[in-house]
Scaffold this active site. Structure first.
Site, short mmCIF file in Angstrom:
data_model
loop_
_atom_site.label_atom_id
_atom_site.label_comp_id
_atom_site.label_asym_id
_atom_site.label_seq_id
_atom_site.Cartn_x
_atom_site.Cartn_y
_atom_site.Cartn_z
N LYS A 138 0.83 -1.21 0.00
CA LYS A 138 0.00 0.00 0.00
C LYS A 138 0.86 1.25 0.00
O LYS A 138 0.65 2.16 -0.79
CB LYS A 138 -0.92 0.04 1.23
N ARG B 155 -8.99 0.80 9.41
CA ARG B 155 -8.45 -0.52 9.73
C ARG B 155 -9.42 -1.36 10.54
O ARG B 155 -9.12 -2.49 10.86
CB ARG B 155 -7.16 -0.35 10.52
N ARG C 237 11.76 -5.35 4.69
CA ARG C 237 11.53 -3.93 4.41
C ARG C 237 12.52 -3.03 5.16
O ARG C 237 12.84 -3.24 6.32
CB ARG C 237 10.11 -3.57 4.84
N ARG D 26 11.82 -0.84 10.60
CA ARG D 26 10.81 -0.42 11.57
C ARG D 26 10.75 -1.44 12.70
O ARG D 26 10.80 -2.63 12.45
CB ARG D 26 9.45 -0.35 10.88
N ARG E 120 0.68 -8.61 13.77
CA ARG E 120 0.08 -7.64 12.85
C ARG E 120 -0.81 -8.33 11.82
O ARG E 120 -1.87 -7.84 11.46
CB ARG E 120 1.18 -6.82 12.15
P1 AMP Z 1 1.37 0.81 8.92
O1 AMP Z 1 2.50 1.72 8.64
O2 AMP Z 1 0.12 1.17 8.19
O3 AMP Z 1 1.73 -0.64 8.76
O4 AMP Z 1 1.02 1.00 10.47
C1 AMP Z 1 1.95 0.75 11.48
C2 AMP Z 1 1.26 0.65 12.82
O5 AMP Z 1 0.60 1.88 13.12
C3 AMP Z 1 0.16 -0.40 12.90
O6 AMP Z 1 0.65 -1.69 13.17
C4 AMP Z 1 -0.70 0.14 14.02
O7 AMP Z 1 -0.10 -0.09 15.28
C5 AMP Z 1 -0.65 1.63 13.76
N1 AMP Z 1 -1.73 2.05 12.84
C6 AMP Z 1 -1.60 2.48 11.56
N2 AMP Z 1 -2.78 2.80 11.05
C7 AMP Z 1 -3.69 2.55 12.00
C8 AMP Z 1 -5.09 2.66 12.08
N3 AMP Z 1 -5.82 3.08 11.04
N4 AMP Z 1 -5.70 2.34 13.23
C9 AMP Z 1 -4.99 1.92 14.31
N5 AMP Z 1 -3.67 1.77 14.30
C10 AMP Z 1 -3.01 2.09 13.16
#
Ligand code: AMP
Length: 332
Positions: free
Chosen positions: A14, A89, A128, A159, A170
């Site tokens: 994404k 999410r 990554r 990360r 996750r």
């Molecule tokens: P991402 O970069 O989208 O993989 O997000 C990394 C982390 O941020 C996730 O594993 C969640 O802990 C948090 N996170 C990102 N987007 C959301 C969301 N829409 N709702 C809740 N937590 C989020």
């Protein structure tokens, strides 16, 4: 003008694709993960609250994320559209989003689901690397020369939530909380599914095709060729007028059938299988994910020395100094 949501599991691409699309369509990528990471890095109150959940691979509270998204979508650069990445999410976030978009008069146009096999997801997440300065995403299999970001020269890092022990969590959270959104957006007629595997350019092309406005429907009247209804010529008395009529009605029926087929194909353009896994199956899947993640992590660890080699070739003095120190220590 483009208002879309990118839906997909962690590692489905994404972020990478959103970065590409934002440049092409001149609308900003709005990544909830990036907004959160930014808040964590700046040690804001929200960031401090969010950090623990993020590190554990859990979702951050809806209230925090929604606040960040609301603020971001009200920025001037998002007035002509946005690419939402990682938000919503869960179903409460989806409801809150549609309310918010209604408020600002910018309803969603499309939800693109990035469909990627679990094994590829694990491989991508574990490998990554992200630029600390500009956020560009890389994979250890294709790192830029010198191991620095090829966009801004920034340092690349892994990360904390991309580490093996968090990946399984996750993916589990995605299965239980985010995946149901597929059905939600399918019901709303907004969902389009993109095969998210293969070369980056190919995936981008698929997305662009899916986002292109649908071509106008072919006029059905033209399909029923008038020539077929024409009276049979005198030289062909074997075909009287009545069968010709029959032929015409048959053609009409065929045209109708074709139109029906077309409509059915349109619905099929969103073929999403939402299979409800039993608890035992889920457990087994989580186990498998953990196992696979460990494998990938091991591989990444093996790859690390290769990077060192490149650095050494480039004349990095650090390692030489270390070696000298070690030698001296041994002598002692
Ligand atoms: P991402 O970069 O989208 O993989 O997000 C990394 C982390 O941020 C996730 O594993 C969640 O802990 C948090 N996170 C990102 N987007 C959301 C969301 N829409 N709702 C809740 N937590 C989020």
């Amino acid at each position: 003008m483009m208002r879309i949501v990118l839906l997909g599991a962690p590692g489905s691409g994404k972020g990478t694709q959103a970065q590409r699309l934002q440049a092409k369509f001149a609308v900003p990528q709005v990544s909830s993960g990036d907004l959160l990471r930014n808040a964590v890095a700046r040690r804001t109150e929200l960031g401090l609250k969010a950090a623990a959940a993020m590190e554990a691979g859990q979702l951050v509270s809806d209230e925090i994320v929604l606040g960040l998204i609301r603020e971001r979508l009200r920025q001037p650069d998002a007035k002509d559209g946005f690419i939402l990445d990682g938000f919503p999410r869960n179903s409460d976030q989806a409801t809150a989003l549609s309310k918010l978009l209604e408020e600002i008069g910018q309803p969603l146009q499309t939800v693109l689901l990035m469909d990627v096999k679990t094994n590829s997801l694990i491989h991508r997440i574990a490998g990554r690397r992200v630029c600390r300065s500009c956020g560009k995403v890389f994979n250890i299999s294709h790192l830029p020369e010198g191991g620095k970001c090829d966009n801004c020269g920034g340092e690349l890092y892994q990360r904390p939530d991309d580490k093996e022990e968090v990946i399984a969590k996750r993916l589990e959270v995605y299965q239980s909380q985010t995946k149901p959104l597929i059905e939600h957006y399918k019901q709303l007629g907004l969902l389009k599914v993109i095969k998210g595997e293969g070369a980056l350019d190919d995936v981008t092309k698929r997305m662009e095709t899916a986002l292109a406005p649908a071509p106008a429907e072919a006029p059905t009247k033209k399909v029923a060729k008038p020539a077929a209804v024409k009276e049979a010529p005198a030289a062909a008395p074997a075909k009287p007028a009545a069968p010709a009529k029959k032929k015409a009605s048959k053609k009409k029926a065929a045209t109708k059938k074709a139109a029906k087929k077309q409509a059915a194909a349109k619905t099929k353009a969103v073929p999403v299988k939402v299979t409800k896994k039993k608890a035992s199956k889920k457990k087994a899947a989580t186990k498998a994910v953990k196992k696979a993640a460990q494998k990938v992590a091991k591989k990444s660890a093996k790859k690390a020395p290769a990077k060192k080699k490149v650095a050494a070739k480039k004349g990095v003095k650090k390692s030489a100094k270390k070696a000298a120190k070690k030698k001296a220590a041994k002598k002692k």
